[in-house]
Design a protein around this motif. Structure first.
Motif, PDB file in Angstrom:
ATOM      1  N   ALA A 146       0.823  -1.203   0.000  1.00 30.98           N
ATOM      2  CA  ALA A 146       0.000   0.000   0.000  1.00 30.98           C
ATOM      3  C   ALA A 146       0.854   1.248   0.000  1.00 30.98           C
ATOM      4  N   GLY A 147       1.936   1.241   0.790  1.00 29.99           N
ATOM      5  CA  GLY A 147       2.832   2.387   0.812  1.00 29.99           C
ATOM      6  C   GLY A 147       3.504   2.620  -0.511  1.00 29.99           C
ATOM      7  N   ARG A 148       3.960   1.539  -1.127  1.00 26.65           N
ATOM      8  CA  ARG A 148       4.597   1.686  -2.436  1.00 26.65           C
ATOM      9  C   ARG A 148       3.593   2.171  -3.471  1.00 26.65           C
ATOM     10  N   GLY A 149       2.333   1.673  -3.379  1.00 23.87           N
ATOM     11  CA  GLY A 149       1.323   2.132  -4.313  1.00 23.87           C
ATOM     12  C   GLY A 149       1.010   3.614  -4.122  1.00 23.87           C
ATOM     13  N   LEU A 150       0.917   4.069  -2.851  1.00 27.25           N
ATOM     14  CA  LEU A 150       0.655   5.476  -2.567  1.00 27.25           C
ATOM     15  C   LEU A 150       1.813   6.335  -3.026  1.00 27.25           C
ATOM     16  N   ALA A 166      -0.990   2.115 -17.746  1.00 25.98           N
ATOM     17  CA  ALA A 166       0.287   1.403 -17.822  1.00 25.98           C
ATOM     18  C   ALA A 166       1.287   1.949 -16.815  1.00 25.98           C
ATOM     19  N   ALA A 167       1.259   3.259 -16.568  1.00 22.86           N
ATOM     20  CA  ALA A 167       2.216   3.856 -15.647  1.00 22.86           C
ATOM     21  C   ALA A 167       1.967   3.436 -14.206  1.00 22.86           C
ATOM     22  N   LEU A 168       0.715   3.148 -13.842  1.00 26.04           N
ATOM     23  CA  LEU A 168       0.380   2.810 -12.464  1.00 26.04           C
ATOM     24  C   LEU A 168      -0.009   1.352 -12.292  1.00 26.04           C
ATOM     25  N   ARG A 169       0.162   0.524 -13.329  1.00 32.49           N
ATOM     26  CA  ARG A 169      -0.297  -0.865 -13.258  1.00 32.49           C
ATOM     27  C   ARG A 169       0.420  -1.636 -12.157  1.00 32.49           C
ATOM     28  N   ASP A 170       1.735  -1.449 -12.020  1.00 32.64           N
ATOM     29  CA  ASP A 170       2.504  -2.244 -11.056  1.00 32.64           C
ATOM     30  C   ASP A 170       2.178  -1.894  -9.615  1.00 32.64           C
ATOM     31  N   SER A 171       1.767  -0.656  -9.345  1.00 32.27           N
ATOM     32  CA  SER A 171       1.465  -0.247  -7.970  1.00 32.27           C
ATOM     33  C   SER A 171      -0.003  -0.422  -7.614  1.00 32.27           C
ATOM     34  N   SER A 172      -0.776  -0.980  -8.510  1.00 37.20           N
ATOM     35  CA  SER A 172      -2.202  -1.144  -8.264  1.00 37.20           C
ATOM     36  C   SER A 172      -2.467  -2.345  -7.366  1.00 37.20           C
ATOM     37  N   ARG A 173      -3.582  -2.282  -6.635  1.00 34.47           N
ATOM     38  CA  ARG A 173      -4.003  -3.403  -5.797  1.00 34.47           C
ATOM     39  C   ARG A 173      -4.819  -4.430  -6.571  1.00 34.47           C
ATOM     40  N   LEU A 174      -5.026  -4.188  -7.840  1.00 39.42           N
ATOM     41  CA  LEU A 174      -5.817  -5.107  -8.639  1.00 39.42           C
ATOM     42  C   LEU A 174      -5.150  -6.472  -8.737  1.00 39.42           C
ATOM     43  N   SER A 175      -5.965  -7.499  -8.799  1.00 39.39           N
ATOM     44  CA  SER A 175      -5.471  -8.838  -9.052  1.00 39.39           C
ATOM     45  C   SER A 175      -5.046  -8.942 -10.514  1.00 39.39           C
TER      46      SER A 175
END
Length: 463
Positions: free
Chosen positions: A6-10, A120-129
């Motif tokens: 969550a921190g990395r995503g934020l 695409a820019a935020l895909r890796d930090s997303s909480r999505l499965s």
């Protein structure tokens, strides 16, 4: 506050937002300092921005797993067709109440899509499965060409409404995407046909490469992969020049040279940065902040409504994340550029709307991330009921002459190896018929049901 993922995503979302704002600011400063003015009338500038859209579409669809996409094919078809129209209708309703000008309802279509470069820019930090990421990627990739075509279809009608309200009988310039597609049903059909031609040519080239150079692209020689990249570049440039957005999105599903796909993330990020810079150049002509805020808020609210309905069968995290997944970027910039010659306020309204949508995306997803538990934190294992105690082993002893153990069936049907004992105690066999005397252990094991003749012989041999 959650940490870890969550921190990395934020942190990633914060960096993404401030990077967007910073690049837009640099573009504005360059535009204000150089006195570029309104560039929307330049055909070269329009081609360049359309080419960025083509790159973004290809970059997004080329990373889609077709195997995973098949699981949600119905959802994806609804999202890029009914979903786009429903979102545009909801946004148009808000604009109708605020602007009170039917001509500018076309701006609702311009921001109804989800930008693939932002996704695409935020895909890796997303909480999505993985499933949710596939749905969002396909949704963001294929609602762009649908939005482009829908804008082209509605722009001529909106232009007529604008001319009627202004009391003019002539028509304005039809430069841009609307002019490229045309204002006639035959032109619309021709545009779809050219998209199909682009896909057919790309499929033929890809099949030719696979038949002549091997079915596994990863084993192609560097020269063959270079040829594949050059062919793909020609296809993308053609799509950008003739506004064949639907075609280039489909091409990305199968035309995937390994040499290019390894660097596709960097290419997509570069296109996103370039699009943000061009957005800053647009702000030099001025902004309509109030209407931009209303348009951006309406676009984000429409995604919450439509996304929640379409993703109702997904799990809770994916459902909420998709509902909060609205982002705008290069596609909205291109559509604003295309509409600017016909609608003078298009850029001034759409530009701040793009920033508004991305700010709402950051705020909503940050709050959603704070409310979720951190998947990196260890969780106590659930209490398990105690294991049942082992059943006591019943002694295999006869109670007397003519009896059987009480835990057996009277007829021995439960165990085919059970032999009812004789009418009296079984005497020891001092000397068998075909060998030395059996031991006392073998004699005791004779009535054990799980021991067969082979086991008895083995015991006799060990003794």
């Amino acid at each position: 506050m959650a940490s870890g993922v969550a921190g990395r995503g934020l942190l990633g979302a914060t960096r993404h937002l401030w990077t967007l704002v910073g690049i837009i600011g640099v573009g504005w400063a360059v535009g204000a300092g150089s006195g570029t003015g309104d560039l929307s009338g330049s055909s070269l500038y329009l081609f360049f921005t359309t080419l960025l859209l083509a790159v973004g579409l290809y970059g997004s669809t080329s990373e889609i797993s077709l195997r995973e996409a098949r699981q949600d094919l119905r959802l994806l078809l609804l999202a890029v067709t009914v979903g786009v129209v429903a979102k545009a209708a909801l946004i148009a309703l808000v604009l109708w109440l605020v602007l009170d000008d039917p001509a500018y309802l076309v701006l609702a279509v311009a921001v109804a899509q989800i930008d693939p470069l932002s996704v695409a820019a935020l895909r890796d930090s997303s909480r999505l499965s993985p499933r949710g990421r596939t749905v969002l990627s396909v949704w963001a990739s294929f609602d762009d060409p649908v939005t482009v075509l829908l804008t082209a279809y509605t722009a001529p009608f909106a232009l007529r409404a604008l001319n009627d309200s202004a009391g003019t009988s002539g028509t304005s310039s039809t430069d841009g995407i609307a002019g490229a597609v045309g204002d006639d049903l035959l032109d619309y059909a021709a545009q779809l046909g050219w998209n199909a031609v682009l896909v057919a040519v790309a499929a033929a080239l890809w099949l030719l490469l696979r038949r002549t150079r091997g079915k596994d692209p990863a084993r192609w020689s560097p020269a063959t992969q270079a040829v594949a990249v050059l062919l793909l570049l020609a296809l993308v440039v053609t799509a950008g020049g003739y506004t064949l957005m639907l075609g280039v999105a489909v091409v990305g599903l199968f035309f995937r040279p390994p040499t290019l796909t390894r660097h596709l993330g960097r290419i997509s990020r570069g296109a996103y940065v370039t699009a943000a810079f061009t957005l800053g150049l647009l702000l030099v002509a001025g902004v309509d902040l109030v209407y931009g805020l209303v348009l951006g808020a309406a676009a984000y609210g429409a995604q919450i409504v439509v996304g929640s309905v379409l993703a109702r069968k997904l799990d809770r995290v994916d459902r909420v994340s998709l509902a909060l997944g609205q982002q705008n970027g290069v596609t909205a910039v291109i559509l604003a550029l295309s509409l600017q010659p016909m609608f003078p306020e298009a850029v001034a309204i759409v530009a701040p709307a793009i920033v508004t949508v991305n700010c709402l995306h950051f705020a909503a997803n940050s709050l959603w991330g704070r409310l979720q538990p951190d998947p990196d934190d260890p969780r106590p294992a659930p209490d398990r009921p105690p294991l049942p105690s082992a059943r006591p082993v019943q002694p295999d002893l006869s109670a007397g002459p003519g009896t059987v153990p009480l835990w057996k069936d009277l007829d021995g049907a439960a165990d085919p190896y059970w032999k009812e004992p004789a009418a009296g105690p079984v005497p020891l066999d001092p000397a068998g018929d075909d060998g030395p005397p059996r031991s006392a252990l073998a004699h005791l094991l004779r009535n054990v049901p799980v021991v067969d003749a082979v086991a008895l012989d083995a015991v006799g041999e060990t003794d």
